[in-house]
Enzyme design. Structure first.
Site, mmCIF file in Angstrom:
data_model
loop_
_atom_site.group_PDB
_atom_site.id
_atom_site.type_symbol
_atom_site.label_atom_id
_atom_site.label_comp_id
_atom_site.label_asym_id
_atom_site.label_seq_id
_atom_site.Cartn_x
_atom_site.Cartn_y
_atom_site.Cartn_z
ATOM 1 N N ALA A 181 30.411 40.690 -0.293
ATOM 2 C CA ALA A 181 29.201 40.221 -1.195
ATOM 3 C C ALA A 181 29.779 39.373 -2.574
ATOM 4 O O ALA A 181 30.614 40.158 -2.983
ATOM 5 C CB ALA A 181 28.348 41.275 -1.477
ATOM 6 N N GLY B 242 -4.759 -8.052 16.909
ATOM 7 C CA GLY B 242 -4.713 -9.151 17.821
ATOM 8 C C GLY B 242 -5.441 -8.965 18.994
ATOM 9 O O GLY B 242 -5.086 -7.918 19.401
ATOM 10 N N ARG C 107 25.486 23.519 4.277
ATOM 11 C CA ARG C 107 25.478 22.158 3.690
ATOM 12 C C ARG C 107 26.463 21.243 4.578
ATOM 13 O O ARG C 107 27.193 21.723 5.315
ATOM 14 C CB ARG C 107 25.874 22.317 2.167
ATOM 15 N N GLY D 59 4.431 -15.430 7.830
ATOM 16 C CA GLY D 59 3.896 -15.431 9.188
ATOM 17 C C GLY D 59 5.110 -14.671 10.159
ATOM 18 O O GLY D 59 6.203 -14.673 9.930
ATOM 19 N N ASN E 114 -2.870 -6.415 20.794
ATOM 20 C CA ASN E 114 -1.428 -6.803 20.612
ATOM 21 C C ASN E 114 -0.696 -5.824 19.773
ATOM 22 O O ASN E 114 -1.140 -5.201 18.712
ATOM 23 C CB ASN E 114 -1.177 -8.096 20.128
ATOM 24 N N ARG F 130 0.741 -1.404 -0.010
ATOM 25 C CA ARG F 130 -0.104 -0.102 -0.192
ATOM 26 C C ARG F 130 0.786 1.126 -0.143
ATOM 27 O O ARG F 130 0.511 2.247 -0.113
ATOM 28 C CB ARG F 130 -1.015 -0.128 1.182
ATOM 29 N N ASN G 80 35.876 26.133 -6.106
ATOM 30 C CA ASN G 80 36.596 24.818 -5.617
ATOM 31 C C ASN G 80 36.560 23.788 -6.553
ATOM 32 O O ASN G 80 37.446 22.713 -6.256
ATOM 33 C CB ASN G 80 35.890 24.469 -4.211
HETATM 34 C C1 UD1 Z 1 0.475 -8.664 14.003
HETATM 35 C C2 UD1 Z 1 -0.168 -9.444 14.957
HETATM 36 C C3 UD1 Z 1 -0.931 -8.802 15.507
HETATM 37 C C4 UD1 Z 1 -0.958 -7.404 16.078
HETATM 38 C C5 UD1 Z 1 -0.384 -6.447 14.975
HETATM 39 C C6 UD1 Z 1 0.215 -5.086 15.485
HETATM 40 C C7 UD1 Z 1 0.755 -11.598 14.443
HETATM 41 C C8 UD1 Z 1 0.443 -12.970 13.974
HETATM 42 N N1 UD1 Z 1 -0.292 -10.803 14.598
HETATM 43 O O1 UD1 Z 1 -0.574 -8.462 13.108
HETATM 44 O O2 UD1 Z 1 -1.749 -9.359 16.773
HETATM 45 O O3 UD1 Z 1 -2.126 -6.706 16.650
HETATM 46 O O4 UD1 Z 1 0.582 -7.090 14.382
HETATM 47 O O5 UD1 Z 1 0.516 -4.409 14.257
HETATM 48 O O6 UD1 Z 1 1.777 -11.510 14.934
HETATM 49 N N2 UD1 Z 1 6.274 -9.622 8.894
HETATM 50 C C9 UD1 Z 1 7.331 -10.160 8.536
HETATM 51 N N3 UD1 Z 1 7.040 -11.441 8.028
HETATM 52 C C10 UD1 Z 1 5.772 -12.092 7.880
HETATM 53 C C11 UD1 Z 1 4.871 -11.387 8.156
HETATM 54 C C12 UD1 Z 1 4.923 -10.282 8.893
HETATM 55 O O7 UD1 Z 1 8.402 -9.668 8.674
HETATM 56 O O8 UD1 Z 1 6.005 -13.138 7.104
HETATM 57 C C13 UD1 Z 1 6.435 -8.341 9.791
HETATM 58 C C14 UD1 Z 1 5.948 -7.353 8.842
HETATM 59 O O9 UD1 Z 1 6.839 -6.595 8.061
HETATM 60 C C15 UD1 Z 1 5.345 -6.278 10.037
HETATM 61 C C16 UD1 Z 1 5.077 -7.013 11.198
HETATM 62 O O10 UD1 Z 1 5.779 -8.237 10.993
HETATM 63 O O11 UD1 Z 1 6.174 -5.228 10.291
HETATM 64 C C17 UD1 Z 1 3.835 -7.443 11.400
HETATM 65 O O12 UD1 Z 1 3.016 -7.955 10.421
HETATM 66 P P1 UD1 Z 1 1.625 -7.617 9.627
HETATM 67 O O13 UD1 Z 1 1.270 -8.604 8.588
HETATM 68 O O14 UD1 Z 1 1.398 -6.254 9.638
HETATM 69 O O15 UD1 Z 1 0.755 -8.364 11.186
HETATM 70 P P2 UD1 Z 1 -0.629 -8.033 11.524
HETATM 71 O O16 UD1 Z 1 -1.431 -9.208 10.886
HETATM 72 O O17 UD1 Z 1 -0.996 -6.832 11.343
#
Ligand code: UD1
Length: 450
Positions: free
Chosen positions: A363, A141, A316, A80, A170, A15, A369
């Protein structure tokens, strides 16, 4: 006891509509993942692992600019949060102490909050999770607490209506013994509504082993995750508001706070005055009592006590202004040191140079340079007077107490105390102008007649 940070940053960031990995987008001039690392800095981590998806090389490059010891590992398939955290396993093998899991797109978790989580670990909880009560619990969560014990976290997709009614959510940050973390991750499966390996399952698994698990809560702003450009802009606004508040509290005058933009590391001393519409890029220090006048842009610079910059000045990287130096309107200073009380007040470029104390640069002066291939130094002594519109063709040196005549092109060193005149000598031709005007007017009249 040691600490290791695991920064989860493999989300696709679709997004954001961007070619860059999401965590490289910046707030306050610092990439998002570096904010997460900064949140954990007070824990003095002995190892930092950033888990990335696409664009690992770009993240690696950005990480090495922050800290050469950061390890960037790739999660090829996004299966995940538990799977993502498990990518740190090899790097952290055999390490003892706590793993702190942070989200790379969540920049505002306060160090004080992580300190509270560490306290909760010290009193015997095996796992500590950061919770918050959002105004809109949306699809976060849900945290199921019974008798003060965090029993499990239920993802929104998997939650029953009564679980969705829970308001404690969470925030995604966890603190857990490192060996235990990977041990528990081994038990996690993907038998859930998303078909993902949920890191949140370690809560339930730890409880099943009879271990203590608790939630520490924080303000909603600390768990703000960035998913869109609009979210990024909102985060920048929050960051700027906090920086402005801090500057005001530290005794800095901001005439129009909302028009001043800071970087994550801007440092401004007491009684400095920052006029409207000033932008601080990264790496700026302004000492006490200095004034930055309106519409100035500074980056990588140091402004000494009592110095005055602007209006409309550009400093700079490598601009070093000693105490009471002055840089005025439409001047650019780059990689140059101005001695105490030195003045560059109007329309000048001073780059790759040193300017001694109490020297006045007239001025329109330019340190030339660059020869098209290499950069060269200009050194100017103390109490020097550089006449207006002097071109200093580097490498060149002007000694103490010397002068250059207005309009000179200085190509050779000027010894101390000398006057250098490097321009054509003036010749006045008596009555010539009147005769020339007449000739030109007569010619014009003849043309108009014909
Ligand atoms: C996750 C939590 C949820 C919480 C929320 C807070 C889990 C299963 N759920 O949900 O409880 O309320 O974050 O924002 O943990 N990421 C990876 N690899 C993956 C999946 C995710 O690096 O395979 C990273 C993403 O870049 C992100 C973070 O983990 O920074 C959370 O992932 P996201 O998919 O946003 O989790 P949610 O489903 O929002």
């Amino acid at each position: 006891m040691g600490t290791q940070l695991i920064i989860l940053a493999a989300g696709q960031g679709t997004r954001m509509q961007s070619e860059r990995p999401k965590v490289l987008h910046e707030v306050g001039g610092l990439p998002l993942f570096a904010h997460a690392i900064a949140s954990g800095a007070d824990l003095e981590p002995e190892k930092i692992v950033v888990v990335v998806g696409n664009g690992a090389d770009a993240v690696r490059k950005a990480a090495s600019a922050i800290d050469a010891d950061i390890t960037v590992v790739e999660q090829a398939e996004r299966l995940g949060t538990a799977h993502a955290a498990s990518m740190a396993r090899d790097t952290l093998k055999g390490m003892t102490g706590d793993a702190v899991v942070l989200l790379g797109d969540t920049p505002f978790t306060r160090p004080e909050t992580l300190a509270k989580m560490a306290d909760a670990r010290r009193v015997g909880n095996a796992v500590v999770v950061l919770g918050f009560e959002p105004a809109d619990p949306a699809r976060y969560g849900r945290m199921v607490v019974q008798d003060g014990m965090l029993e499990r976290i239920v993802e929104w997709k998997d939650a029953l209506p009564k679980e969705r009614a829970i308001t404690l959510c969470n925030g995604g940050v966890m603190m857990v013994d490192t060996a235990l973390l990977f041990d528990l991750i081994d038990e996690i499966d993907n038998d859930n509504a998303s078909g993902e390996y949920y890191l949140t399952d370690i809560v339930r698994l730890a409880r099943a082993r009879g271990l203590g698990v608790t939630a520490v809560t924080c303000d909603e702003s600390e768990t703000l995750g960035i998913d869109t450009r609009a979210g990024l802009a909102r985060a920048e606004g929050m960051f700027q508001a906090a920086m402005r508040r801090e500057a005001l509290e530290n005794g800095v005058t901001l005439v129009a706070p909302d028009t001043v933009f800071f970087s994550h590391d801007t440092a401004i001393g007491r009684d400095a005055i920052i006029e409207p519409h000033v932008v601080f890029g990264p790496g700026v220090t302004v000492e006490t009592g200095a004034t930055i006048r309106a519409y100035s842009h500074l980056e990588g610079s140091h402004v000494g006590a009592g110095a005055v910059v602007g209006p409309y000045a550009r400093l700079r990287p490598g601009a070093e202004l000693s105490n009471d130096a002055k840089v005025g309107n439409f001047c650019e200073i780059k990689n140059a040191h101005l001695g105490e009380g030195a003045k560059v007040n109007h329309l000048s470029y001073i780059g790759d140079a040193t300017v001694g104390a109490a020297t006045n640069i007239g001025a329109g002066t330019v340190t030339c340079n660059y020869d098209g291939v290499s950069k060269h130094q200009t050194t100017i002594g103390e109490r020097v007077f550089i006449g207006s519109d002097t071109m200093l063709v580097a490498p060149v040196h002007v000694g103490d107490d010397a002068m250059t005549a207005t309009g000179s092109v200085i190509t050779r060193d000027v010894p101390a105390g000398d006057l250098a005149v490097a321009r054509a000598r003036q010749e006045n031709k008596p009555g010539f102008a009147l005769r020339l005007f007449k000739k030109l007017r007569d010619a014009k009249a003849a043309r108009q007649k014909g």
